[in-house]
Motif scaffolding. Structure first.
Motif, PDB file in Angstrom:
ATOM      1  N   PHE A 113     -14.167  -9.530 -10.439  1.00  0.00           N
ATOM      2  CA  PHE A 113     -13.498  -8.260 -10.134  1.00  0.00           C
ATOM      3  C   PHE A 113     -13.033  -8.258  -8.685  1.00  0.00           C
ATOM      4  N   GLU A 114     -11.844  -7.680  -8.479  1.00  0.00           N
ATOM      5  CA  GLU A 114     -11.380  -7.518  -7.104  1.00  0.00           C
ATOM      6  C   GLU A 114     -12.045  -6.287  -6.500  1.00  0.00           C
ATOM      7  N   ILE A 115     -12.476  -6.415  -5.243  1.00  0.00           N
ATOM      8  CA  ILE A 115     -13.163  -5.296  -4.607  1.00  0.00           C
ATOM      9  C   ILE A 115     -12.218  -4.612  -3.619  1.00  0.00           C
ATOM     10  N   ILE A 116     -12.097  -3.295  -3.791  1.00  0.00           N
ATOM     11  CA  ILE A 116     -11.230  -2.512  -2.912  1.00  0.00           C
ATOM     12  C   ILE A 116     -12.102  -1.536  -2.142  1.00  0.00           C
ATOM     13  N   ARG A 117     -11.846  -1.423  -0.838  1.00  0.00           N
ATOM     14  CA  ARG A 117     -12.594  -0.434  -0.042  1.00  0.00           C
ATOM     15  C   ARG A 117     -11.636   0.674   0.373  1.00  0.00           C
ATOM     16  N   THR A 118     -12.048   1.919   0.165  1.00  0.00           N
ATOM     17  CA  THR A 118     -11.148   3.009   0.513  1.00  0.00           C
ATOM     18  C   THR A 118     -11.920   4.247   0.952  1.00  0.00           C
ATOM     19  N   VAL A 139      -1.730   9.229   6.953  1.00  0.00           N
ATOM     20  CA  VAL A 139      -1.135   8.206   7.799  1.00  0.00           C
ATOM     21  C   VAL A 139      -1.889   6.878   7.640  1.00  0.00           C
ATOM     22  N   GLU A 140      -3.210   6.971   7.644  1.00  0.00           N
ATOM     23  CA  GLU A 140      -4.026   5.762   7.651  1.00  0.00           C
ATOM     24  C   GLU A 140      -3.975   5.043   6.298  1.00  0.00           C
ATOM     25  N   LEU A 141      -3.749   3.731   6.343  1.00  0.00           N
ATOM     26  CA  LEU A 141      -3.635   2.953   5.108  1.00  0.00           C
ATOM     27  C   LEU A 141      -4.957   2.882   4.355  1.00  0.00           C
ATOM     28  N   LYS A 142      -6.039   2.931   5.100  1.00  0.00           N
ATOM     29  CA  LYS A 142      -7.354   2.772   4.480  1.00  0.00           C
ATOM     30  C   LYS A 142      -7.818   4.037   3.756  1.00  0.00           C
ATOM     31  N   VAL A 143      -7.069   5.108   3.901  1.00  0.00           N
ATOM     32  CA  VAL A 143      -7.445   6.345   3.223  1.00  0.00           C
ATOM     33  C   VAL A 143      -6.738   6.398   1.872  1.00  0.00           C
ATOM     34  N   GLY A 144      -7.535   6.448   0.807  1.00  0.00           N
ATOM     35  CA  GLY A 144      -6.951   6.413  -0.531  1.00  0.00           C
ATOM     36  C   GLY A 144      -6.612   7.774  -1.084  1.00  0.00           C
ATOM     37  N   PHE A 145      -7.355   8.784  -0.653  1.00  0.00           N
ATOM     38  CA  PHE A 145      -7.126  10.110  -1.215  1.00  0.00           C
ATOM     39  C   PHE A 145      -7.618  11.179  -0.246  1.00  0.00           C
ATOM     40  N   LEU A 146      -6.841  12.271  -0.212  1.00  0.00           N
ATOM     41  CA  LEU A 146      -7.232  13.426   0.605  1.00  0.00           C
ATOM     42  C   LEU A 146      -7.123  14.694  -0.228  1.00  0.00           C
ATOM     43  N   LEU A 147      -8.212  15.433  -0.271  1.00  0.00           N
ATOM     44  CA  LEU A 147      -8.171  16.790  -0.825  1.00  0.00           C
ATOM     45  C   LEU A 147      -8.249  17.716   0.368  1.00  0.00           C
ATOM     46  N   ASN A 148      -7.161  18.447   0.655  1.00  0.00           N
ATOM     47  CA  ASN A 148      -7.243  19.303   1.839  1.00  0.00           C
ATOM     48  C   ASN A 148      -7.785  20.673   1.468  1.00  0.00           C
ATOM     49  N   GLU A 149      -8.011  21.486   2.476  1.00  0.00           N
ATOM     50  CA  GLU A 149      -8.739  22.736   2.192  1.00  0.00           C
ATOM     51  C   GLU A 149      -7.897  23.749   1.425  1.00  0.00           C
ATOM     52  N   GLN A 150      -6.598  23.463   1.311  1.00  0.00           N
ATOM     53  CA  GLN A 150      -5.774  24.340   0.487  1.00  0.00           C
ATOM     54  C   GLN A 150      -5.700  23.855  -0.966  1.00  0.00           C
ATOM     55  N   GLY A 151      -6.371  22.733  -1.237  1.00  0.00           N
ATOM     56  CA  GLY A 151      -6.400  22.222  -2.600  1.00  0.00           C
ATOM     57  C   GLY A 151      -5.286  21.237  -2.912  1.00  0.00           C
ATOM     58  N   ASP A 152      -4.515  20.838  -1.913  1.00  0.00           N
ATOM     59  CA  ASP A 152      -3.470  19.836  -2.141  1.00  0.00           C
ATOM     60  C   ASP A 152      -4.115  18.490  -2.457  1.00  0.00           C
ATOM     61  N   LEU A 153      -3.514  17.788  -3.439  1.00  0.00           N
ATOM     62  CA  LEU A 153      -4.018  16.476  -3.842  1.00  0.00           C
ATOM     63  C   LEU A 153      -3.090  15.427  -3.266  1.00  0.00           C
ATOM     64  N   ILE A 154      -3.582  14.649  -2.313  1.00  0.00           N
ATOM     65  CA  ILE A 154      -2.706  13.735  -1.593  1.00  0.00           C
ATOM     66  C   ILE A 154      -3.205  12.301  -1.725  1.00  0.00           C
ATOM     67  N   LEU A 155      -2.351  11.464  -2.300  1.00  0.00           N
ATOM     68  CA  LEU A 155      -2.710  10.054  -2.464  1.00  0.00           C
ATOM     69  C   LEU A 155      -2.250   9.255  -1.247  1.00  0.00           C
ATOM     70  N   GLY A 156      -3.050   8.281  -0.868  1.00  0.00           N
ATOM     71  CA  GLY A 156      -2.659   7.400   0.213  1.00  0.00           C
ATOM     72  C   GLY A 156      -1.621   6.398  -0.265  1.00  0.00           C
ATOM     73  N   VAL A 157      -0.910   5.812   0.693  1.00  0.00           N
ATOM     74  CA  VAL A 157       0.136   4.847   0.345  1.00  0.00           C
ATOM     75  C   VAL A 157      -0.449   3.677  -0.444  1.00  0.00           C
ATOM     76  N   GLN A 158      -1.628   3.235   0.002  1.00  0.00           N
ATOM     77  CA  GLN A 158      -2.256   2.100  -0.675  1.00  0.00           C
ATOM     78  C   GLN A 158      -3.439   2.548  -1.529  1.00  0.00           C
ATOM     79  N   ALA A 159      -3.331   3.725  -2.119  1.00  0.00           N
ATOM     80  CA  ALA A 159      -4.414   4.232  -2.956  1.00  0.00           C
ATOM     81  C   ALA A 159      -4.673   3.279  -4.112  1.00  0.00           C
ATOM     82  N   PRO A 160      -5.928   3.133  -4.521  1.00  0.00           N
ATOM     83  CA  PRO A 160      -6.214   2.296  -5.690  1.00  0.00           C
ATOM     84  C   PRO A 160      -5.454   2.831  -6.907  1.00  0.00           C
TER      85      PRO A 160
END
Length: 462
Positions: free
Chosen positions: A409-414, A426-447
């Motif tokens: 298996f390939e191992i991904i760290r996020t 902005v950060e490539l290593k961030v795969g997902f952000l749930l902000n306090e307003q409930g927005d669902l934001i995927l990172g550019v390199q999200a798994p």
DNA sequence: AAACCAGTGGCTACATATAA
DNA sequence: TTATATGTAGCCACTGGTTT
């Protein structure tokens, strides 16, 4: 008008626990309930997370819907509060159940299996005296065949306070509430003595005073959790059985300066009128409210991605540690849970090399279809840089467990974040952000698993 | 070997002190 | 004034030493 069931919890809601509580609820209220395959759905409104989950996959004529929300306790709070009412619970509402969960059997630890968290039931009693108190065992190992004396003693004290035990088979001939104070004292006196050098928990009953010996001092203060639980539990049972005289703790190891804070034991000591030998206990008041909705913790992000992945993709968790200290198991391909080692080199760690500890992610997800394992580190938005830094430390767990049990298996760290108001990452290593307003934001390199999960979730609500 | 209690570990949250 | 560092409380689980 049909009522809803509301699960307010500090942790990730687990299907097994939900089912146990649903069954218990149905039994107590004599409702018929049909449980199919439970699913937990995050509720979206206008494409944003409403910070509320719905449980589907069961049927009960007396329950309209089952909702889950994340809370945090203000004092020593139980893991789950259950409300049965139409509207979203507020601080003015009264829960029907207060549930404390543990995975520890007394074969593993007497301290934590029964004593350590007993104090929680004393707190809940002062806030919500009519809530049914439940100690729920979610054992991942076989229950110990013969209960230890400590376990019997502690559990009978809990039963004396009206706590119900779920998830364990208990012989009703042994596990029954105490009827008299002398019965409590006699049972403890008949137990094996403590080792030399330890402070045993022992009773001395005088005319107007009952003394109980027990250590409360730990690492510079009043923080000996197991005994804080045990001694306050004993005192509460004595009060429950009608003792009006003094209750004094002896051999506690504390100095006057250690009790100035008004911590959880001091609060309970005030409430139950417990004294500490040689020490004056200050007045301490409990927090005004027992709980609040959590809109702050990093766990909001990791729990969200965990539940979306499990309920909207074929992926699932093979390790989780949302609460930071919760007992975690690594799940093998065959579904076998194994406990993780804590150190890569224990001797070196004990000798002072703090790098020899095995860093663990908050969550590990498996994506079988793509043959990927995803290490997830959760953080609050403002601490995202720390999260990215921590990703570097997962080599040990990958080498020892992931590569061994999931070869090929390939191992991904996020990093998964919660908080802030940003609408992009902005950060490539961030795969997902749930902000306090409930927005669902995927990172550019999200798994890919994240992308699939969010897409399916959005499609579901579209 | 079982069972007793003490102690350790790792994490978050939060308050306060200190530095930029 | 704001950002960062530090310390304490709290949480939950496990390990260790000693006695029986």
């Amino acid at each position: 008008m049909k009522k809803n069931l509301w699960f307010l919890t500090e942790e990730r809601p687990k299907k097994e626990v939900l089912i146990k509580v649903l069954e218990k609820f149905a039994k107590d209220y004599e409702f018929a309930v049909f449980i199919d395959a439970i699913r937990i759905l995050p509720i979206l409104e206008n494409g944003k997370f409403a910070f509320k989950y719905e449980v589907v996959g069961f049927r009960c004529n007396n329950v309209d819907r089952v909702y889950i929300k994340t809370i945090s306790g203000n004092s020593s709070a139980v893991d789950f509060l259950i409300f049965y009412q139409k509207n979203e619970p507020t601080l003015r509402d009264k829960p029907i159940y207060a549930i404390e969960e543990t995975k520890t059997d007394d074969s593993e630890s007497r301290n934590t299996g029964v004593y350590q968290r007993a104090i929680k039931f004393l707190f809940i009693q002062t806030y919500y005296p009519n809530a049914k108190k439940i100690m729920l065992y979610y054992l991942r190992i076989d229950q110990k065949k013969v209960a230890t004396s400590t376990y019997i003693f502690g559990t009978r004290l809990l039963l004396t306070l009206g706590v119900e035990v779920l998830g364990k088979k208990l012989d009703p001939k042994i596990f029954k509430p105490f009827k008299t104070i002398d019965e409590i004292i006699a049972l403890k006196a008949g137990m094996k003595n403590a080792p030399k050098g330890n402070v045993p928990i022992l009773f001395t009953k005088l005319d107007k005073k009952i003394q109980i010996s027990g250590r409360l001092f730990k690492s510079g203060g009043l923080s000996h959790d197991p005994n804080i639980g045990a001694l306050s539990l004993i005192a509460a049972a004595l009060r429950r059985l009608g003792w009006k005289g003094e209750i004094e703790i002896t051999r506690h190891g504390l100095l006057q300066q250690h009790v100035e804070g008004g911590n959880k034991f001091i609060q309970i000591a005030n409430a139950l009128n417990i004294s500490l030998q040689g020490i004056t206990i200050s007045k301490a008041v409990m927090h005004k409210s027992y709980w609040k909705y959590d809109m702050d913790g990093e766990k909001l992000g990791t729990i969200f991605i965990h539940l979306v992945a499990e309920n909207f993709t074929e992926g699932y968790s093979i390790f989780e540690n949302h609460a930071g200290c919760e007992k975690g198991y690594f799940i093998t391909k065959e579904g076998k849970p194994i406990a993780l080692e804590k150190y890569s080199d224990k001797r070196a760690y004990k000798a002072g090399n703090k790098k020899k500890i095995i860093s663990i992610p908050d969550l590990i997800l498996i994506d079988f279809g793509r043959s990927e394992v995803i290490d997830v580190e959760g953080k609050k938005y403002k601490f995202r840089k720390d999260g990215i830094k921590e990703l570097r430390g997962f080599k040990d767990i990958e080498d020892r467990y992931i590569k061994k049990y999931y070869p090929g298996f390939e191992i991904i760290r996020t990093v998964v974040l919660f908080g802030g108001v940003e609408k992009k990452i902005v950060e490539l290593k961030v795969g997902f952000l749930l902000n306090e307003q409930g927005d669902l934001i995927l990172g550019v390199q999200a798994p890919e698993l994240f992308k699939e999960a969010i897409k399916n979730l959005l499609d579901f609500w579209a």
